[in-house]
Design a protein around this motif. Structure first.
Motif, short mmCIF file in Angstrom:
data_model
loop_
_atom_site.label_atom_id
_atom_site.label_comp_id
_atom_site.label_asym_id
_atom_site.label_seq_id
_atom_site.Cartn_x
_atom_site.Cartn_y
_atom_site.Cartn_z
N GLN A 192 -4.62 15.61 -10.94
CA GLN A 192 -4.30 14.20 -10.64
C GLN A 192 -3.93 14.04 -9.17
OE1 GLN A 192 -1.36 12.09 -13.29
NE2 GLN A 192 -0.60 11.36 -11.33
N THR A 193 -4.20 12.86 -8.63
CA THR A 193 -3.63 12.49 -7.34
C THR A 193 -2.18 12.11 -7.60
OG1 THR A 193 -5.77 11.57 -6.66
CG2 THR A 193 -3.86 10.94 -5.35
N PHE A 194 -1.28 12.49 -6.70
CA PHE A 194 0.13 12.10 -6.85
C PHE A 194 0.50 10.99 -5.87
CE2 PHE A 194 4.78 12.86 -6.11
CZ PHE A 194 5.20 12.38 -7.35
N VAL A 195 0.16 11.19 -4.59
CA VAL A 195 0.35 10.13 -3.59
C VAL A 195 -1.01 9.83 -2.98
CG1 VAL A 195 1.47 9.46 -1.42
CG2 VAL A 195 2.73 10.84 -3.08
N LYS A 196 -1.47 8.58 -3.14
CA LYS A 196 -2.84 8.27 -2.70
C LYS A 196 -2.92 7.81 -1.25
CE LYS A 196 -2.91 3.62 -4.76
NZ LYS A 196 -3.50 2.79 -5.81
N SER A 197 -1.79 7.42 -0.65
CA SER A 197 -1.81 7.02 0.76
C SER A 197 -1.86 8.27 1.64
CB SER A 197 -0.57 6.18 1.08
OG SER A 197 0.58 6.78 0.54
N PRO A 198 -2.26 8.12 2.90
CA PRO A 198 -2.30 9.29 3.80
C PRO A 198 -0.89 9.79 4.10
CG PRO A 198 -3.52 7.43 4.72
CD PRO A 198 -2.75 6.90 3.56
N LEU B 207 8.48 3.41 2.56
CA LEU B 207 8.14 2.84 1.25
C LEU B 207 6.98 1.85 1.36
CD1 LEU B 207 11.66 2.27 -0.37
CD2 LEU B 207 9.83 3.67 -1.34
N GLY B 208 6.95 1.11 2.46
CA GLY B 208 5.87 0.14 2.68
C GLY B 208 4.52 0.81 2.90
N LEU B 209 4.54 2.05 3.39
CA LEU B 209 3.29 2.77 3.70
C LEU B 209 2.81 3.67 2.57
CD1 LEU B 209 4.28 3.95 7.31
CD2 LEU B 209 2.52 2.26 6.78
N THR B 210 3.70 3.95 1.60
CA THR B 210 3.40 4.98 0.60
C THR B 210 2.98 4.37 -0.73
OG1 THR B 210 5.01 6.41 1.70
CG2 THR B 210 4.33 7.06 -0.51
#
Length: 284
Positions: free
Chosen positions: A78-84, A243-246
């Motif tokens: 699974q992906t856990f965090v999809k943002s860079p 938090l805004g970026l993640t």
């Protein structure tokens, strides 16, 4: 009670695991999930998966793809965090280097070969059109404490690490930031040893269901920004920016993304070949 060992970096990305463990959510399902902090990051977790010290790792995408291709008997589930991941590029506070360009040909501090700090040095070099053979040099420093020491005493010139984790060291004058380098893909995945997937599918599904229920609404947990700021000794405004970026994910990483990562790693000579999607990813 099923005993399961999981590893991850002791950073704010993984707070959801801490919260679900604290709430006893795995124990309620008959699972004794033991969390292990890996200060050495991806390289240390790849080794732990290979040596069966842990069953599951919350790990950098590019690092585990490289290690599975190199023979690690694990799969991404699974992906856990999809943002860079935003990697900060740091020098010592009193360093003569003031820009990314000035670091060309100098020595990068890395936690270990095959780690995120090692692989991202290549991405940064490529982004800046450096010669990958001549302009990259490395000094193994094991962890963040080692980087502080290495940059201070001059055994290394710069260090790449997750920007918000190192921000307190920039604020207190230990490091100076000269720029950022975001990963061009989702940053964290959940990887599991193949024998564990084979023998404990239901246990694994239960663990993923619990963590996914928490990450789905993570940003809406009351005062989560203050909790993170206190626990990780960060400024509230930095936590709010982070938090805004993640963005967390509850889905498996797709084939197009996996192929893109492999193509990039191959072009940087980090992997010797690309492999089929199902050699890297297991869909539960």
């Amino acid at each position: 009670m099923k005993n399961v060992n999981i590893g991850g970096v002791p950073e704010h990305f993984n707070l959801a695991w801490y919260l679900t463990l604290k709430n006893g959510e795995y124990k309620d399902q008959g699972i004794n999930l033991r969390w292990h902090d890996y200060y050495g990051g991806t390289g240390a977790m790849c080794k732990a998966l290979r040596e069966k010290d842990i069953d599951i790792a919350v790990i950098l995408t590019e690092g585990i793809i490289k290690d599975i291709i190199a023979g690690n008997p694990s799969k991404i589930v699974q992906t856990f965090v999809k943002s860079p991941l935003i990697w900060g590029i740091h020098v010592a506070a009193n360093s003569k280097y003031n820009s990314i360009a000035s670091l060309k040909g100098t020595k990068a501090a890395i936690s270990r070969y095959g780690s995120g700090s090692h692989l991202m040095a290549y991405i940064n070099a490529k982004n800046n059109n450096w010669n990958l053979e001549k302009d990259l040099n490395f000094e193994v420093i094991k962890n963040l404490d080692g980087a502080v020491e290495g940059l201070k005493n001059g055994t290394a010139d710069y260090f790449m690490w997750e920007k918000f984790t190192t921000k307190p060291l920039v604020d207190n004058g230990t490091f100076r930031s000269v720029g950022d380098c975001p990963t061009p893909w989702p940053c964290f995945v959940i990887a599991v040893r193949e024998d564990f997937i084979e023998n404990e599918k239901d246990t694994l599904k239960t663990i993923l269901n619990i963590i996914n229920n928490t990450t789905k609404d993570f940003k809406h947990i009351p005062s989560i920004d203050k909790t993170i700021a206190n626990r990780y000794e960060q400024k509230l405004e930095d936590v709010q920016e982070w938090l805004g970026l993640t963005e967390w994910s509850q889905n498996v990483i797709d084939e197009k993304t996996v192929n893109k990562i492999q193509k990039e790693l191959l072009s940087l000579n980090i992997i010797p070949k690309t492999v089929e999607y199902n050699k890297l990813v297991f869909k539960l």
